[in-house]
Design an enzyme around this catalytic site. Structure first.
Site, PDB file in Angstrom:
ATOM      1  N   ASP A   1       9.258   7.868  -1.232  1.00 14.67           N
ATOM      2  CA  ASP A   1       9.379   9.357  -2.053  1.00 14.67           C
ATOM      3  C   ASP A   1       8.201   8.445  -3.070  1.00 14.67           C
ATOM      4  OD1 ASP A   1       7.675  11.294  -3.412  1.00 14.67           O
ATOM      5  OD2 ASP A   1       9.567  12.997  -1.955  1.00 14.67           O
TER       6      ASP A   1
ATOM      7  N   VAL B   1     -13.876  12.359   1.087  1.00 13.10           N
ATOM      8  CA  VAL B   1     -13.845  11.723   2.439  1.00 13.10           C
ATOM      9  C   VAL B   1     -12.705  12.683   3.663  1.00 13.10           C
ATOM     10  CG1 VAL B   1     -12.597   9.886   3.456  1.00 13.10           C
ATOM     11  CG2 VAL B   1     -13.270   9.503   0.993  1.00 13.10           C
TER      12      VAL B   1
ATOM     13  N   TYR C   1      -5.475  18.944 -10.290  1.00  7.25           N
ATOM     14  CA  TYR C   1      -5.939  17.640 -10.027  1.00  7.25           C
ATOM     15  C   TYR C   1      -6.275  17.084 -10.095  1.00  7.25           C
ATOM     16  CZ  TYR C   1      -7.235  15.084  -6.046  1.00  7.25           C
ATOM     17  OH  TYR C   1      -7.891  13.117  -5.351  1.00  7.25           O
TER      18      TYR C   1
ATOM     19  N   LYS D   1      -6.439  13.455 -11.382  1.00  9.83           N
ATOM     20  CA  LYS D   1      -6.983  12.081 -10.991  1.00  9.83           C
ATOM     21  C   LYS D   1      -7.599  11.908 -12.386  1.00  9.83           C
ATOM     22  CE  LYS D   1      -6.422  11.506  -7.037  1.00  9.83           C
ATOM     23  NZ  LYS D   1      -5.711  10.084  -6.218  1.00  9.83           N
TER      24      LYS D   1
ATOM     25  N   ILE E   1       0.442  -0.837   0.110  1.00  5.79           N
ATOM     26  CA  ILE E   1      -0.337  -0.226   0.012  1.00  5.79           C
ATOM     27  C   ILE E   1       0.926   0.961   0.045  1.00  5.79           C
ATOM     28  CG2 ILE E   1      -1.759   1.223   1.075  1.00  5.79           C
ATOM     29  CD1 ILE E   1      -3.034  -0.875   2.931  1.00  5.79           C
TER      30      ILE E   1
HETATM   31  P1  NDP Z   1      -4.179  11.258   3.167  1.00 12.02           P
HETATM   32  O1  NDP Z   1      -3.784  12.559   2.687  1.00 12.02           O
HETATM   33  O2  NDP Z   1      -4.650  11.543   4.541  1.00 12.02           O
HETATM   34  O3  NDP Z   1      -3.123  10.509   2.865  1.00 12.02           O
HETATM   35  C1  NDP Z   1      -2.244  11.068   1.828  1.00 12.02           C
HETATM   36  C2  NDP Z   1      -1.438   9.683   1.908  1.00 12.02           C
HETATM   37  O4  NDP Z   1      -0.075   9.571   0.564  1.00 12.02           O
HETATM   38  C3  NDP Z   1       0.108  10.126   3.153  1.00 12.02           C
HETATM   39  O5  NDP Z   1      -0.153   8.894   3.960  1.00 12.02           O
HETATM   40  C4  NDP Z   1       1.185  10.528   2.495  1.00 12.02           C
HETATM   41  O6  NDP Z   1       2.663  10.075   3.591  1.00 12.02           O
HETATM   42  C5  NDP Z   1       0.812   9.824   1.188  1.00 12.02           C
HETATM   43  N1  NDP Z   1       1.975  10.760   0.020  1.00 12.02           N
HETATM   44  C6  NDP Z   1       1.497  12.066  -0.386  1.00 12.02           C
HETATM   45  N2  NDP Z   1       2.771  12.355  -1.043  1.00 12.02           N
HETATM   46  C7  NDP Z   1       3.682  10.841  -0.950  1.00 12.02           C
HETATM   47  C8  NDP Z   1       5.152  10.539  -2.147  1.00 12.02           C
HETATM   48  N3  NDP Z   1       4.803  11.730  -2.944  1.00 12.02           N
HETATM   49  N4  NDP Z   1       4.960   9.423  -1.539  1.00 12.02           N
HETATM   50  C9  NDP Z   1       4.329   8.719  -1.083  1.00 12.02           C
HETATM   51  N5  NDP Z   1       3.282   9.030  -0.836  1.00 12.02           N
HETATM   52  C10 NDP Z   1       3.293   9.918  -0.275  1.00 12.02           C
HETATM   53  O7  NDP Z   1      -5.540  11.393   2.501  1.00 12.02           O
HETATM   54  P2  NDP Z   1      -6.490  10.672   2.035  1.00 12.02           P
HETATM   55  O8  NDP Z   1      -6.031   8.869   2.767  1.00 12.02           O
HETATM   56  O9  NDP Z   1      -7.266  11.174   1.932  1.00 12.02           O
HETATM   57  O10 NDP Z   1      -5.944  10.147   0.367  1.00 12.02           O
HETATM   58  C11 NDP Z   1      -5.849   8.730  -0.574  1.00 12.02           C
HETATM   59  C12 NDP Z   1      -5.859   9.029  -1.562  1.00 12.02           C
HETATM   60  O11 NDP Z   1      -7.226   9.530  -1.724  1.00 12.02           O
HETATM   61  C13 NDP Z   1      -5.379  10.222  -2.328  1.00 12.02           C
HETATM   62  O12 NDP Z   1      -4.600   9.833  -4.055  1.00 12.02           O
HETATM   63  C14 NDP Z   1      -6.441  11.432  -2.962  1.00 12.02           C
HETATM   64  O13 NDP Z   1      -6.144  11.761  -4.149  1.00 12.02           O
HETATM   65  C15 NDP Z   1      -7.635  10.219  -2.794  1.00 12.02           C
HETATM   66  N6  NDP Z   1      -9.251  10.150  -2.994  1.00 12.02           N
HETATM   67  C16 NDP Z   1      -8.884  11.465  -1.012  1.00 12.02           C
HETATM   68  C17 NDP Z   1     -10.532  11.560  -1.172  1.00 12.02           C
HETATM   69  C18 NDP Z   1     -10.536  12.554  -0.080  1.00 12.02           C
HETATM   70  O14 NDP Z   1     -11.584  13.268  -0.056  1.00 12.02           O
HETATM   71  N7  NDP Z   1     -10.179  12.586   0.742  1.00 12.02           N
HETATM   72  C19 NDP Z   1     -11.890  11.930  -2.054  1.00 12.02           C
HETATM   73  C20 NDP Z   1     -10.796  11.165  -3.675  1.00 12.02           C
HETATM   74  C21 NDP Z   1      -9.833  10.742  -3.686  1.00 12.02           C
HETATM   75  P3  NDP Z   1       3.625  11.048   3.537  1.00 12.02           P
HETATM   76  O15 NDP Z   1       2.906  11.943   4.004  1.00 12.02           O
HETATM   77  O16 NDP Z   1       4.494  10.021   4.958  1.00 12.02           O
HETATM   78  O17 NDP Z   1       3.980  10.113   2.431  1.00 12.02           O
END
Ligand code: NDP
Length: 256
Positions: free
Chosen positions: A72, A198, A165, A169, A12
């Site tokens: 990253d 979400v 964004y 997507k 994941i």
């Molecule tokens: P969060 O911000 O809670 O989670 C995002 C995750 O992505 C974090 O674990 C972050 O971890 C990781 N991440 C971000 N950039 C990087 C990077 N460069 N390398 C590795 N890891 C990275 O958001 P969500 O859980 O809401 O988002 C998860 C997915 O769901 C995303 O793709 C988002 O676009 C999608 N989504 C979310 C929605 C919402 O309303 N929340 C709606 C629709 C889609 P860390 O900072 O530790 O790297």
């Protein structure tokens, strides 16, 4: 059937918070092994500990191996050599959940920052593609595997202030659709999950840490929980092998 997850190995991305973290815990409850990846090592370890507790509570014999790897996904140099960082006994991944992604800013086209644009594309699109490429070769050799990509409602429509964004997507959606068609003669499955709103750290990052602006997004709406999306991901992964859940579009009941 949840027993289809027993002993499976799941990787994941973005497992340190939100949807990725909730998904890890749910797979752990189902008896899977998990490689949790993201940039924040401490946050990842906390989620891995939650997975250990959830697995223990479920009392299952299968699975229970939880490793964290800091990466990253936007950094190409970190993708090269990534496979070698996975412990040997977990290198045969069954399910890849490409979840890492973010949005920053709500800027109109004239005000877009080049850094923001590049960052979002590098993570949401190129990171997802690079990881898929890495594992698809293995999946083809083993004639098994499942790629689950996080799209969004923003990959189905477009809104003001969301140009980049939404573009990322839409790109995820197009890439996922092509991949599915390329693999049509194989047992490898490809799923796109498209959530509406979400409540996670997502909104806070979008508004650059401004909590009140982040909260405003959810006014008059009961947003989905990260767990709601985790359930859809785990559901897709636990279908019988001949079933490919191609697309799952999930909205809060009061979001249109
Ligand atoms: P969060 O911000 O809670 O989670 C995002 C995750 O992505 C974090 O674990 C972050 O971890 C990781 N991440 C971000 N950039 C990087 C990077 N460069 N390398 C590795 N890891 C990275 O958001 P969500 O859980 O809401 O988002 C998860 C997915 O769901 C995303 O793709 C988002 O676009 C999608 N989504 C979310 C929605 C919402 O309303 N929340 C709606 C629709 C889609 P860390 O900072 O530790 O790297």
């Amino acid at each position: 059937n949840a027993s289809r997850l027993l002993g499976k190995t799941v990787l994941i991305t973005g497992a340190s918070s939100g949807i990725g973290a909730a998904t890890a815990v749910l797979f752990a409850k189902g008896g899977s092994n998990i490689i949790l990846t993201a940039r924040r090592a401490d946050a990842l370890q906390k989620v891995a500990d939650e997975c250990t507790a959830a697995h223990k509570e479920a009392g299952l014999q299968h699975g229970g191996k939880f490793v964290t790897i800091q990466i990253d996904v936007s950094d190409r140099s970190q993708i090269n050599g990534f496979l070698e960082r996975i412990p040997v006994d977990l290198r045969e991944i069954d399910i890849l959940v490409n979840n890492a992604g973010y949005v920053v800013g709500v800027d109109k086209v004239g005000d877009l920052s080049l850094d923001n644009m590049e960052g979002m594309f590098a993570t949401n699109v190129f990171g997802l593609i690079a990881l898929t490429q890495l594992f698809i070769k293995e999946f083809k050799k083993r004639e098994a595997g499942h790629v689950i990509n996080l799209g969004s409602i923003a990959g189905r429509e477009a809104y003001p202030g969301g140009s980049i964004y939404c573009a990322t997507k839409h790109a995820v959606s197009a890439f996922t659709g092509s991949l599915m068609k390329e693999l049509v003669d194989t047992p490898i499955r490809v799923t796109e999950i498209q959530p509406g709103m979400v409540e996670t750290e997502f909104s806070l990052i979008r508004f650059k840490g401004d909590q009140s602006a982040a909260d405003k997004v959810y006014e008059g709406l009961q947003p989905l929980l990260a767990e709601d999306i985790a359930e859809e991901i785990v559901w897709a992964a636990s279908r019988p092998p001949h079933v490919n859940l191609a697309e799952v579009f999930v909205l809060p009941v009061n979001q249109a």
